[in-house]
Design an enzyme around this catalytic site. Structure first.
Site, PDB file in Angstrom:
ATOM      1  N   GLU A   9      73.878 103.662 -14.589  1.00 25.37           N
ATOM      2  CA  GLU A   9      73.923 102.712 -12.980  1.00 25.37           C
ATOM      3  C   GLU A   9      73.378 103.950 -12.700  1.00 25.37           C
ATOM      4  O   GLU A   9      73.354 105.346 -12.917  1.00 25.37           O
ATOM      5  CB  GLU A   9      74.867 102.912 -12.728  1.00 25.37           C
ATOM      6  CG  GLU A   9      75.303 102.444 -10.645  1.00 25.37           C
ATOM      7  CD  GLU A   9      76.268 102.710 -10.426  1.00 25.37           C
ATOM      8  OE1 GLU A   9      76.528 102.656  -9.178  1.00 25.37           O
ATOM      9  OE2 GLU A   9      77.051 102.352 -11.169  1.00 25.37           O
ATOM     10  N   ARG A  67      70.926 108.091  -4.192  1.00 25.47           N
ATOM     11  CA  ARG A  67      71.857 109.656  -4.244  1.00 25.47           C
ATOM     12  C   ARG A  67      71.059 110.359  -3.806  1.00 25.47           C
ATOM     13  O   ARG A  67      70.881 111.189  -3.297  1.00 25.47           O
ATOM     14  CB  ARG A  67      72.664 109.569  -4.345  1.00 25.47           C
ATOM     15  CG  ARG A  67      73.991 108.751  -4.822  1.00 25.47           C
ATOM     16  CD  ARG A  67      75.532 108.358  -5.078  1.00 25.47           C
ATOM     17  NE  ARG A  67      76.377 107.774  -5.221  1.00 25.47           N
ATOM     18  CZ  ARG A  67      77.614 107.531  -5.762  1.00 25.47           C
ATOM     19  NH1 ARG A  67      77.859 109.475  -5.397  1.00 25.47           N
ATOM     20  NH2 ARG A  67      78.578 107.225  -5.531  1.00 25.47           N
ATOM     21  N   LYS A  99      83.105  95.362  -7.710  1.00 25.67           N
ATOM     22  CA  LYS A  99      83.015  96.479  -8.508  1.00 25.67           C
ATOM     23  C   LYS A  99      83.864  97.234  -8.148  1.00 25.67           C
ATOM     24  O   LYS A  99      84.273  96.221  -6.480  1.00 25.67           O
ATOM     25  CB  LYS A  99      81.645  96.995  -8.135  1.00 25.67           C
ATOM     26  CG  LYS A  99      81.654  98.762  -7.390  1.00 25.67           C
ATOM     27  CD  LYS A  99      80.679  98.708  -7.062  1.00 25.67           C
ATOM     28  CE  LYS A  99      80.510 100.947  -7.098  1.00 25.67           C
ATOM     29  NZ  LYS A  99      80.238 101.353  -8.049  1.00 25.67           N
TER      30      LYS A  99
END
Length: 212
Positions: A45, A49, A133
């Site tokens: 993943e 960011r 998640k």
């Protein structure tokens, strides 16, 4: 189980740990993906960011075909669209909004939405999601929380992320409703900055062995 959840289950159940990484350049992303794949962690993943995230996803999809590259920290439909156009094969969000769920309905890339409370879990079930998640895992109850809700939500499976390391990862993987965990410890910032790809491959192998 909805098609979205089936596809995610296939993707994520292949390895006990999904590396959650932030990269500073496309080249760094490619080298990191190769190092992790060499150690057996082929699903990763890449979080949105950093400014280089989308370019890195595109480069990984093109240059590291053995890697199943997803995009994380996806907060808006625009980010969802840009990530899939860059080549992300799955989408990870810390939560879920109706707008994001709408974007997921029209996409080939399955989404792993974040849920942390019983009401959110019920809402996701109503939307057809059974693979979720759990974030930030340690801060909102950890393995004990997931164990306690298992009898209430028997169909749900989780990828807990947040505060997980080699010190506590086995507590999560021992739970029947946990398919894998998300973790950044397999790609420590110091090793990435130093280009110590052998060290990262070794950490990946150690993570893969958690399920052997």
């Amino acid at each position: 189980m909805a098609q979205n959840s089936k596809r995610l289950l296939e993707m994520l159940s292949a390895q006990p740990v999904v590396p959650v990484v932030a990269v500073e350049s496309a080249a760094e992303g490619v080298a990191l993906a190769r190092a992790l794949a060499a150690g057996g962690l082929k699903a990763i993943e890449v979080t949105l960011r950093t400014p280089a995230a989308l370019e890195a996803i595109m480069a990984i999809a093109s240059e590291v075909p053995e890697t199943l590259c997803g995009a994380g920290t996806v907060l808006t439909p625009r980010q969802f669209d840009r990530a899939t156009k860059a080549g992300a094969q799955f989408i990870v969000s810390p939560g879920a909004t109706m707008e994001l769920l709408d974007a997921a309905r029209s996409s080939e890339a399955p989404m792993l939405p974040g849920s942390a409370t019983p009401s959110e879990l019920m809402a996701m079930l109503e939307e057809g999601y059974e693979v979720l998640k759990f974030f930030p895992a340690e801060q909102i109850g950890g393995a004990a929380f997931l164990k306690s809700i298992s009898p209430v939500f028997p169909s749900l499976r989780f990828c807990p992320t947040g505060g997980i390391s080699m010190k506590n990862v086995r507590d999560y993987l021992a739970l029947p409703n946990v398919i894998c965990v998300g973790g950044s410890w397999v790609a420590p910032k110091a090793a990435v900055e130093a280009g110590d790809w052998d060290a990262i491959t070794a950490l990946a192998r150690e993570a893969v062995a958690l399920r052997s």
